[in-house]
Design a protein around this motif. Structure first.
Motif, PDB file in Angstrom:
ATOM      1  N   PRO A  87      -9.460 -62.796 -51.996  1.00 44.64           N
ATOM      2  CA  PRO A  87      -8.177 -63.182 -51.370  1.00 44.64           C
ATOM      3  C   PRO A  87      -7.398 -64.134 -52.287  1.00 44.64           C
ATOM      4  O   PRO A  87      -7.330 -65.343 -52.054  1.00 44.64           O
ATOM      5  CB  PRO A  87      -8.627 -63.869 -50.075  1.00 44.64           C
ATOM      6  N   LEU A  88      -6.816 -63.605 -53.346  1.00 41.06           N
ATOM      7  CA  LEU A  88      -6.193 -64.421 -54.390  1.00 41.06           C
ATOM      8  C   LEU A  88      -5.122 -65.367 -53.861  1.00 41.06           C
ATOM      9  O   LEU A  88      -4.968 -66.472 -54.386  1.00 41.06           O
ATOM     10  CB  LEU A  88      -5.604 -63.511 -55.475  1.00 41.06           C
ATOM     11  N   PRO A 120      -6.625 -71.711 -55.459  1.00 40.93           N
ATOM     12  CA  PRO A 120      -5.817 -72.565 -56.349  1.00 40.93           C
ATOM     13  C   PRO A 120      -5.370 -71.766 -57.576  1.00 40.93           C
ATOM     14  O   PRO A 120      -6.070 -70.859 -58.039  1.00 40.93           O
ATOM     15  CB  PRO A 120      -6.772 -73.689 -56.762  1.00 40.93           C
ATOM     16  N   THR A 121      -4.222 -72.131 -58.104  1.00 34.55           N
ATOM     17  CA  THR A 121      -3.639 -71.421 -59.241  1.00 34.55           C
ATOM     18  C   THR A 121      -4.583 -71.372 -60.441  1.00 34.55           C
ATOM     19  O   THR A 121      -4.728 -70.333 -61.088  1.00 34.55           O
ATOM     20  CB  THR A 121      -2.316 -72.094 -59.647  1.00 34.55           C
ATOM     21  N   THR A 126      -9.516 -49.633 -65.417  1.00 37.80           N
ATOM     22  CA  THR A 126      -8.563 -49.929 -64.348  1.00 37.80           C
ATOM     23  C   THR A 126      -9.078 -51.052 -63.459  1.00 37.80           C
ATOM     24  O   THR A 126     -10.214 -51.001 -62.991  1.00 37.80           O
ATOM     25  CB  THR A 126      -8.303 -48.679 -63.475  1.00 37.80           C
ATOM     26  N   LEU A 127      -8.220 -52.038 -63.244  1.00 33.74           N
ATOM     27  CA  LEU A 127      -8.454 -53.104 -62.274  1.00 33.74           C
ATOM     28  C   LEU A 127      -7.662 -52.764 -61.024  1.00 33.74           C
ATOM     29  O   LEU A 127      -6.458 -52.499 -61.110  1.00 33.74           O
ATOM     30  CB  LEU A 127      -7.989 -54.449 -62.836  1.00 33.74           C
ATOM     31  N   SER A 128      -8.307 -52.752 -59.873  1.00 34.66           N
ATOM     32  CA  SER A 128      -7.635 -52.519 -58.594  1.00 34.66           C
ATOM     33  C   SER A 128      -7.936 -53.692 -57.672  1.00 34.66           C
ATOM     34  O   SER A 128      -9.098 -54.054 -57.494  1.00 34.66           O
ATOM     35  CB  SER A 128      -8.113 -51.217 -57.947  1.00 34.66           C
ATOM     36  N   TYR A 129      -6.883 -54.287 -57.123  1.00 35.53           N
ATOM     37  CA  TYR A 129      -7.055 -55.365 -56.150  1.00 35.53           C
ATOM     38  C   TYR A 129      -5.963 -55.240 -55.110  1.00 35.53           C
ATOM     39  O   TYR A 129      -4.952 -54.576 -55.329  1.00 35.53           O
ATOM     40  CB  TYR A 129      -7.038 -56.747 -56.826  1.00 35.53           C
ATOM     41  N   PHE A 130      -6.179 -55.883 -53.948  1.00 31.85           N
ATOM     42  CA  PHE A 130      -5.171 -55.770 -52.899  1.00 31.85           C
ATOM     43  C   PHE A 130      -4.655 -57.140 -52.508  1.00 31.85           C
ATOM     44  O   PHE A 130      -5.266 -58.172 -52.757  1.00 31.85           O
ATOM     45  CB  PHE A 130      -5.721 -55.034 -51.672  1.00 31.85           C
ATOM     46  N   GLU A 131      -3.478 -57.115 -51.915  1.00 35.78           N
ATOM     47  CA  GLU A 131      -2.927 -58.297 -51.260  1.00 35.78           C
ATOM     48  C   GLU A 131      -2.130 -57.818 -50.055  1.00 35.78           C
ATOM     49  O   GLU A 131      -1.602 -56.709 -50.051  1.00 35.78           O
ATOM     50  CB  GLU A 131      -2.072 -59.131 -52.214  1.00 35.78           C
TER      51      GLU A 131
END
Length: 194
Positions: A103-104, A108-109, A128-133
């Motif tokens: 959960p980016l 913290p930054t 490939t990098l896959s992430y969600f928000e």
């Protein structure tokens, strides 16, 4: 807010489902395994699957699944669960696919910068990098959040946006998730560092 839907899991693993050779897969922040379930179904002989989970309870749950769940057990000999922060994780070879459930927007930054540097250190050329928000969460929180949270989110945006501008190859929209989400797919370019 709720476990990832099967639609989100399908979007996160979309690039993996299209491969045509044995690959190395790293899942970061699998939690209890909502996306992992989809990954194990896509694994083929010759693949390598590593999972990095910080929470020891979740790591043990995942290890238990590789012991007892038939779908997981089928790929247990080519899989390993590592309980560690991803920035401390090392590998002997880079990964063709990195799939992140971290959960980016809550971090913290400085930590997000370290995580992205780690992702790109661990990702193979052409990988490939896959992430969600969650959709619109960051823009909304930048308006209605507390002053420190608004500042942090603006700084976070300054870390993430250059990666998206330079490396994004696709964004999937997943409305059948609670809340709806974007899946970002990034691939390292041959240009210099972000």
């Amino acid at each position: 807010i709720a476990p990832s839907s099967r639609f989100l899991a399908r979007a996160m693993t979309g690039p993996l489902s299209k491969r045509d050779r044995p690959v190395r897969v790293l899942e970061v922040g699998p939690g209890t395994g909502a996306v992992t379930q989809r990954i194990v179904r896509l694994l083929q002989p010759g693949d390598r699957f590593d999972l990095v989970e910080l929470n020891p309870v979740f790591a043990n749950i995942l290890r238990g699944k590789f012991d007892s769940d038939p779908a997981y057990h089928r790929v247990a000999d080519q899989s390993a669960v590592h309980q560690a922060p991803v920035q401390e994780f090392t590998a002997d070879q880079p990964y063709d696919f990195i799939i992140s459930g971290l959960p980016l927007n809550n971090f913290p930054t400085v930590l997000v910068r370290e995580i992205f540097e780690t992702f790109f250190r661990l990702l193979a050329p052409g990988g490939t990098l896959s992430y969600f928000e969650y959709m619109y969460v960051r823009p909304i929180r930048k308006v209605i959040g507390s002053r420190p949270d608004r500042i942090r989110l603006r700084e976070l945006e300054a870390v993430i946006q250059p990666y998206l501008r330079q490396h994004r190859v696709h964004r999937s929209w997943v409305f059948a998730n609670l809340p709806p989400a974007w899946v970002q797919h990034l691939r390292p370019r041959l240009r210099g560092p972000v």
